[in-house]
Design an enzyme around this catalytic site. Structure first.
Site, short mmCIF file in Angstrom:
data_model
loop_
_atom_site.label_atom_id
_atom_site.label_comp_id
_atom_site.label_asym_id
_atom_site.label_seq_id
_atom_site.Cartn_x
_atom_site.Cartn_y
_atom_site.Cartn_z
N ALA A 87 0.87 -1.17 0.00
CA ALA A 87 0.00 0.00 0.00
C ALA A 87 0.91 1.23 0.00
O ALA A 87 2.09 1.14 0.37
CB ALA A 87 -0.87 -0.02 1.24
N GLY A 127 0.67 -5.03 1.00
CA GLY A 127 -0.57 -5.05 0.22
C GLY A 127 -0.36 -5.66 -1.15
O GLY A 127 -1.30 -6.21 -1.74
N GLU A 158 -0.65 -9.23 -0.59
CA GLU A 158 -2.08 -9.51 -0.30
C GLU A 158 -2.92 -9.43 -1.57
O GLU A 158 -3.87 -10.19 -1.74
CB GLU A 158 -2.59 -8.52 0.76
CG GLU A 158 -2.00 -8.80 2.13
CD GLU A 158 -2.26 -7.70 3.13
OE1 GLU A 158 -2.00 -6.51 2.80
OE2 GLU A 158 -2.73 -8.00 4.24
N GLU A 160 4.98 -5.30 6.93
CA GLU A 160 4.25 -4.30 7.73
C GLU A 160 4.81 -4.16 9.14
O GLU A 160 4.79 -3.08 9.74
CB GLU A 160 2.76 -4.67 7.82
CG GLU A 160 1.99 -4.49 6.53
CD GLU A 160 1.99 -5.72 5.63
OE1 GLU A 160 2.86 -6.60 5.82
OE2 GLU A 160 1.13 -5.80 4.74
N1 DAK Z 1 4.64 3.21 -0.69
C1 DAK Z 1 5.03 4.37 -1.25
N2 DAK Z 1 6.13 4.52 -1.99
C2 DAK Z 1 6.91 3.44 -2.17
C3 DAK Z 1 6.60 2.18 -1.60
C4 DAK Z 1 5.39 2.09 -0.84
N3 DAK Z 1 4.96 0.93 -0.32
N4 DAK Z 1 7.58 1.31 -1.94
C5 DAK Z 1 8.47 2.00 -2.70
N5 DAK Z 1 8.07 3.29 -2.83
C6 DAK Z 1 8.74 4.36 -3.55
C7 DAK Z 1 9.96 4.86 -2.80
O1 DAK Z 1 9.58 5.79 -1.81
C8 DAK Z 1 10.76 5.49 -3.93
O2 DAK Z 1 10.19 6.75 -4.22
P1 DAK Z 1 11.14 8.06 -4.38
O3 DAK Z 1 11.91 8.14 -3.13
O4 DAK Z 1 11.98 7.74 -5.58
O5 DAK Z 1 10.17 9.19 -4.59
C9 DAK Z 1 10.47 4.56 -5.10
O6 DAK Z 1 9.27 3.87 -4.78
C10 DAK Z 1 11.57 3.53 -5.31
O7 DAK Z 1 11.76 2.87 -4.09
P2 DAK Z 1 13.21 2.63 -3.44
O8 DAK Z 1 14.12 3.76 -3.80
O9 DAK Z 1 13.01 2.36 -1.99
O10 DAK Z 1 13.66 1.32 -4.22
P3 DAK Z 1 14.66 0.21 -3.74
O11 DAK Z 1 14.86 -0.68 -4.93
O12 DAK Z 1 15.86 0.78 -3.07
O13 DAK Z 1 13.86 -0.62 -2.58
C11 DAK Z 1 11.97 -1.77 -1.68
C12 DAK Z 1 12.76 -1.37 -2.94
C13 DAK Z 1 10.68 -2.48 -2.16
C14 DAK Z 1 12.79 -2.74 -0.85
C15 DAK Z 1 11.64 -0.51 -0.85
O14 DAK Z 1 11.06 0.46 -1.72
C16 DAK Z 1 10.67 -0.77 0.25
O15 DAK Z 1 11.01 -1.31 1.31
N6 DAK Z 1 9.38 -0.37 0.06
C17 DAK Z 1 8.36 -0.48 1.07
C18 DAK Z 1 7.88 -1.92 1.20
C19 DAK Z 1 6.85 -2.06 2.28
O16 DAK Z 1 7.09 -1.81 3.47
N7 DAK Z 1 5.65 -2.44 1.91
C20 DAK Z 1 4.52 -2.64 2.85
C21 DAK Z 1 3.76 -1.35 2.96
S1 DAK Z 1 2.42 -1.45 4.17
C22 DAK Z 1 -5.11 -1.20 3.42
C23 DAK Z 1 -4.78 -2.19 2.53
C24 DAK Z 1 -3.51 -2.72 2.53
C25 DAK Z 1 -2.56 -2.22 3.41
C26 DAK Z 1 -2.90 -1.24 4.31
C27 DAK Z 1 -4.16 -0.73 4.31
N8 DAK Z 1 -6.44 -0.62 3.41
C28 DAK Z 1 -7.42 -1.09 2.46
C29 DAK Z 1 -6.77 0.44 4.29
C30 DAK Z 1 -1.20 -2.71 3.29
C31 DAK Z 1 -0.15 -2.11 3.92
C32 DAK Z 1 1.18 -2.20 3.32
O17 DAK Z 1 1.38 -2.72 2.25
#
Ligand code: DAK
Length: 270
Positions: free
Chosen positions: A78, A121, A124, A144
Site C-alpha cells: 500500500a 498489500g 495480499e 508491515e
Molecule cells: N509506498 C510508497 N512509496 C513506495 C513504496 C510504498 N509501499 N515502496 C516503494 N516506494 C517508492 C519509494 O519511496 C521510492 O520513491 P522516491 O523516493 O523515488 O520518490 C520509489 O518507490 C523507489 O523505491 P526505493 O528507492 O526504496 O527502491 P529500492 O529498490 O531501493 O527498494 C523496496 C525497494 C521495495 C525494498 C523498498 O522500496 C521498500 O522497502 N518499500 C516499502 C515496502 C513495504 O514496506 N511495503 C509494505 C507497505 S504497508 C489497506 C490495505 C492494505 C494495506 C494497508 C491498508 N487498506 C485497504 C486500508 C497494506 C499495507 C502495506 O502494504
C-alpha cells in the site's frame, strides 16, 4: 458503463487490454503502472483495479483475467506516503477495505503474474487472486511489522490458510522477503518460471482456462474458495449442490455428448 468502456477509460495508474484467444473466450489483462513508486497501491490505483476486474467479470467475452505489474515490481505494498499521516478514525471512515472485499466477489478466475516485489498489500493483492505465476526473481513478503503495523488486507488470514501457521508466522513476524522458490515450496505460488516468460506463461494459462466451460470454471473457483472457510462436511455439501446445478447447464450436455461423439465440445456458457 458500456460493455467495453474499461478498455477505453483514461486510467491513471493501470493499463488495460483484452487478449484475443481465437474461438475461445478472451483474456483480460490489467497492468499496474506506477513504476516511479514500484506500483505502490494508492487509493486511486486500487479503485481502478477493482472497477476493471468487475468490468471484465461482467464482460461475456472474457473467460479469465491476468493482473500484473512490471519486471521490477508487482506492487511494493500500500502507498506508505498516503497512509503515513492518517488517523485510526480517518482509516475507519474511509473504509478502503470495502474495495478490497469486492475482489473476493469476482466470479471469473484471476491470475497474478508476479515479477520483482510483491510486498505487504502487494503480496495480499497477489493472494487475493486465484493463481500466482511468479518469475524466479519475485520477492514476496509482509513487511508491515517493520512499519509498526500488521498486514491489514487479509495477510494474516489468507497467508496462514494457504501456507500454514509455522511459515506464516515466519513471514509476518520477521517481515523478511522470501524468494519465489521458497513461496512455491510453501504452497503460495502455482508455478515459478524464467523472468523472460512469467507474463506469457500466465497469459497461456489464462487462455487455457478461458477455453473451458465458463459456468463450470466459475463454480469450481467458488467451491475451492469455499473450502478455505468451511468444514469438510459443509464444503462437500456445497460442492455437491454445485455439481448437481451443472447438470442443468447446456455445456454439461454438450461436454458429455462431445466426448461420446469423439469431437471437441463447443461451449456456450449456458
Ligand atoms: N509506498 C510508497 N512509496 C513506495 C513504496 C510504498 N509501499 N515502496 C516503494 N516506494 C517508492 C519509494 O519511496 C521510492 O520513491 P522516491 O523516493 O523515488 O520518490 C520509489 O518507490 C523507489 O523505491 P526505493 O528507492 O526504496 O527502491 P529500492 O529498490 O531501493 O527498494 C523496496 C525497494 C521495495 C525494498 C523498498 O522500496 C521498500 O522497502 N518499500 C516499502 C515496502 C513495504 O514496506 N511495503 C509494505 C507497505 S504497508 C489497506 C490495505 C492494505 C494495506 C494497508 C491498508 N487498506 C485497504 C486500508 C497494506 C499495507 C502495506 O502494504
Amino acid at each position: 458503463m458500456g460493455n467495453k468502456a474499461h478498455l477505453e477509460a483514461a486510467y491513471k495508474n493501470i493499463l488495460v487490454s483484452e487478449i484475443d484467444n481465437g474461438k475461445s473466450l478472451n483474456v483480460g489483462l490489467i497492468r499496474l503502472n506506477r513504476p516511479e513508486a514500484l506500483n505502490a497501491l494508492n487509493i486511486e490505483l486500487m479503485k481502478e483495479v477493482v472497477e476493471t476486474l468487475e468490468a471484465f467479470d461482467r464482460d461475456i467475452e472474457i473467460g479469465c483475467m491476468v493482473l500484473t505489474g512490471n519486471e521490477k515490481s508487482f506492487a511494493a505494498g500500500a502507498d506508505i506516503k498516503e497512509m503515513a499521516d492518517a488517523s485510526a478514525i480517518e482509516m475507519l471512515l474511509k473504509d478502503q477495505f470495502a474495495r478490497w472485499d469486492r475482489i473476493r466477489k469476482i466470479k471469473k478466475p484471476v491470475i497474478a503474474a508476479v515479477s520483482g516485489f510483491a510486498l505487504g498489500g502487494g503480496c495480499e493483492l497477489a493472494m487475493s487472486c486465484d493463481l500466482i505465476i511468479a518469475s524466479e526473481n519475485a520477492k514476496f513478503g509482509q513487511p508491515e511489522i517493520n512499519l509498526g503495523v500488521i498486514p491489514g488486507a487479509g495477510g494474516t488470514q489468507r497467508l496462514t490458510k494457504t501456507i500454514g501457521k509455522a511459515k506464516a508466522m515466519e513471514v509476518i513476524l520477521s517481515g523478511r522477503m522470501f524468494t519465489a522458490k521458497e513461496m512455491s515450496d510453501a504452497g503460495l505460488v502455482t508455478k515459478v518460471v524464467d523472468p523472460d516468460i512469467y507474463l506469457d506463461e500466465a497469459i497461456e494459462l489464462a487462455k487455457e482456462i478461458s477455453s473451458k466451460p465458463p459456468i463450470a470454471i466459475q463454480l469450481a473457483k467458488e467451491c475451492i474458495l469455499k473450502s478455505l472457510d468451511s468444514t469438510i462436511e459443509s464444503g462437500l455439501e456445497f460442492e455437491r449442490k454445485n455439481f448437481y446445478l451443472l447438470f442443468a447447464s447446456e455445456d454439461k450436455a454438450e461436454g458429455m455428448k462431445a466426448f461420446v461423439e469423439k469431437r471437441k465440445a463447443e461451449w456456450k456458457g449456458k
